[in-house]
Design an enzyme around this catalytic site. Structure first.
Site, PDB file in Angstrom:
ATOM      1  N   CYS A 134      32.485 -56.434  25.731  1.00 35.20           N
ATOM      2  CA  CYS A 134      31.548 -57.559  25.881  1.00 35.20           C
ATOM      3  C   CYS A 134      30.945 -57.552  27.283  1.00 35.20           C
ATOM      4  O   CYS A 134      31.570 -58.003  28.245  1.00 35.20           O
ATOM      5  CB  CYS A 134      32.263 -58.882  25.608  1.00 35.20           C
ATOM      6  SG  CYS A 134      31.181 -60.327  25.791  1.00 35.20           S
ATOM      7  N   CYS A 137      30.475 -61.039  28.748  1.00 34.52           N
ATOM      8  CA  CYS A 137      31.728 -61.650  29.206  1.00 34.52           C
ATOM      9  C   CYS A 137      32.174 -61.091  30.557  1.00 34.52           C
ATOM     10  O   CYS A 137      32.643 -61.834  31.424  1.00 34.52           O
ATOM     11  CB  CYS A 137      32.841 -61.407  28.191  1.00 34.52           C
ATOM     12  SG  CYS A 137      32.468 -61.883  26.505  1.00 34.52           S
ATOM     13  N   ASP A 138      32.034 -59.775  30.736  1.00 35.93           N
ATOM     14  CA  ASP A 138      32.670 -59.105  31.872  1.00 35.93           C
ATOM     15  C   ASP A 138      31.712 -58.450  32.862  1.00 35.93           C
ATOM     16  O   ASP A 138      32.148 -57.903  33.876  1.00 35.93           O
ATOM     17  CB  ASP A 138      33.647 -58.043  31.356  1.00 35.93           C
ATOM     18  CG  ASP A 138      34.755 -58.643  30.506  1.00 35.93           C
ATOM     19  OD1 ASP A 138      35.158 -59.782  30.796  1.00 35.93           O
ATOM     20  OD2 ASP A 138      35.208 -57.981  29.555  1.00 35.93           O
TER      21      ASP A 138
END
Length: 319
Positions: A134, A137-138
Site C-alpha cells: 500500500c 499507507c506507507d
C-alpha cells in the site's frame, strides 16, 4: 426468537454497500458484515479519477459517501467481526464469528480481493520492514529514498507515480516488454523524471540488512542476466487473489479461486450471490463493483419474492 435476516452481505466495500442499498430499497431485512471497518480498498487510494460524476475524488471520501448513502436505508452493520465459519449450503445460511452467529435467507459475497504475493525469498520476512502492498499507507516513510514497484498494470504505475511525491527514485519493474496500464496513465509515468522502468525482468529475492530491505535480486528474462538493485522499499502490485478463505469449495470457482456467477450475479448455490472483485470478471474497478452490487442486491430481492410466491401457491394448492 432467533433473528434471521432476509439478506446478509459479506463485505462492506463498494460492491457490498451498493448491494445493501439495493436490497434494503427492496424492503427486505438487510445486514452488512465485514471483518474490518466499511469502505473496502478505495479507502487506501489517494485519488480516483474514473468514477463517473467525479473527475477526481480521494478514495476515502468516495467510500464515505457510499456508506452515508447506504445509511439512509437503515441497513444493520456488523463490523470488525472475526469469522470462524460460513455455511452457504443450508436453506438458512449461517455466518459464525467470535461475537455471534448470524443467519440469513440469502447471502451476497462481496469480500473482494487482496494483493497477490510475489512468492519469493525475503518477501514474508521483510513485510512491514520495507515490503509494502500500500503506497498510500506507507509512502511517507520513503522520503528521499529509493523504492522498487513490481508490476505493469494501472495499480503499479499509479502507485509508482504516487511514490515519487516522497522517494527520490522509483523503479517500476515489469516482466513484460510493455505496460498493461491505461495509455493515459503510461504517458504520465513516462514523463516523470523520478521513474525508471525495468522491462522483461522478474524479481528473484528480497535482501535485507539490519532487519530492513536493502536490495532486490532480479533477472532479465531475455538475457538471463541476474543483478541486484539497491532499494529501501519494495511495493508489489502484480494482481489480486480473491478473499474466499471461509467459503472455498461451497460455490463454483475458477482456477484462480474467483467465484463464477451468471448475469444476475447468482452463484452455483441457491440463494447465494456474488459481486465485485471476488467474482470472475474482466474488469476490477470501483465503478464495476458498484454495478455488480446493484445487480446482486436486486437479484436477492427478486429471489425472495419468487420463493414467497411459491410458498403462497403451494398453500393454495393444499387447501
Amino acid at each position: 426468537m432467533e433473528e434471521i435476516f432476509d439478506c446478509i452481505i459479506l463485505g462492506g466495500g463498494p460492491a457490498g454497500l451498493s448491494a445493501g442499498l439495493y436490497a434494503a430499497r427492496g424492503n427486505i431485512k438487510t445486514a452488512i458484515l465485514d471483518i474490518s471497518t466499511l469502505g473496502g480498498q478505495p479507502v487506501n487510494y489517494l485519488e480516483i479519477e474514473n468514477y463517473l460524476g467525479f473527475p477526481t475524488i480521494e478514495g476515502w471520501e468516495l467510500s464515505e459517501k457510499f456508506e452515508n448513502h447506504a445509511d439512509k436505508f437503515n441497513i444493520t452493520k456488523f463490523t470488525n467481526e472475526e469469522i470462524q465459519n460460513i455455511d452457504l449450503k443450508s436453506d438458512i445460511k449461517t455466518i459464525t464469528t467470535l461475537k455471534d452467529t448470524y443467519k440469513a435467507r440469502t447471502i451476497i459475497l462481496a469480500t473482494g480481493a487482496s494483493a497477490s504475493k510475489l512468492g519469493i525469498k525475503g518477501e514474508l520476512e521483510y513485510t512491514g520492514k520495507g515490503v509494502s502492498y500500500c503506497a498510500v499507507c506507507d509512502g511517507a516513510f520513503y522520503k528521499n529514498k529509493t523504492v522498487v514497484v513490481i508490476g505493469g498494470g494501472n495499480a503499479a504505475v499509479e502507485e509508482g507515480m504516487y511514490l515519487t511525491k516522497f522517494a527520490s527514485k522509483v523503479y517500476i519493474m515489469h516482466r513484460r516488454n510493455e505496460l498493461r496500464a491505461d495509455k493515459i496513465v503510461q504517458e504520465r509515468a513516462f514523463k516523470n523524471d523520478k521513474i525508471e522502468f525495468i522491462f522483461d525482468t522478474v524479481p528473484l529475492e528480497i535482501i535485507g540488512e539490519n532487519n530492513r530491505v536493502s536490495k532486490i535480486k532480479c533477472q532479465n528474462k531475455i538475457t538471463g542476466e541476474i543483478k541486484e538493485i539497491e532499494t529501501d522499499g519494495v511495493f508489489p502490485y502484480i494482481g489480486f487473489s480473491p478473499n474466499t478463505k471461509y467459503f472455498n469449495g461451497q460455490v463454483l470457482q475458477d482456477e484462480r479461486g474467483f467465484v463464477r456467477v451468471d448475469e444476475n450475479m447468482r452463484t452455483s448455490e441457491v440463494g447465494v450471490f456474488a459481486a465485485g472483485d471476488v467474482r470472475r470478471t474482466p474488469l476490477r474497478q470501483v465503478i464495476t463493483a458498484v454495478a455488480d452490487g446493484a445487480v446482486a442486491g436486486f437479484s436477492a430481492v427478486k429471489y425472495l419474492e419468487e420463493v414467497e410466491q411459491m410458498i403462497k401457491e403451494e398453500g393454495i394448492l393444499k387447501v
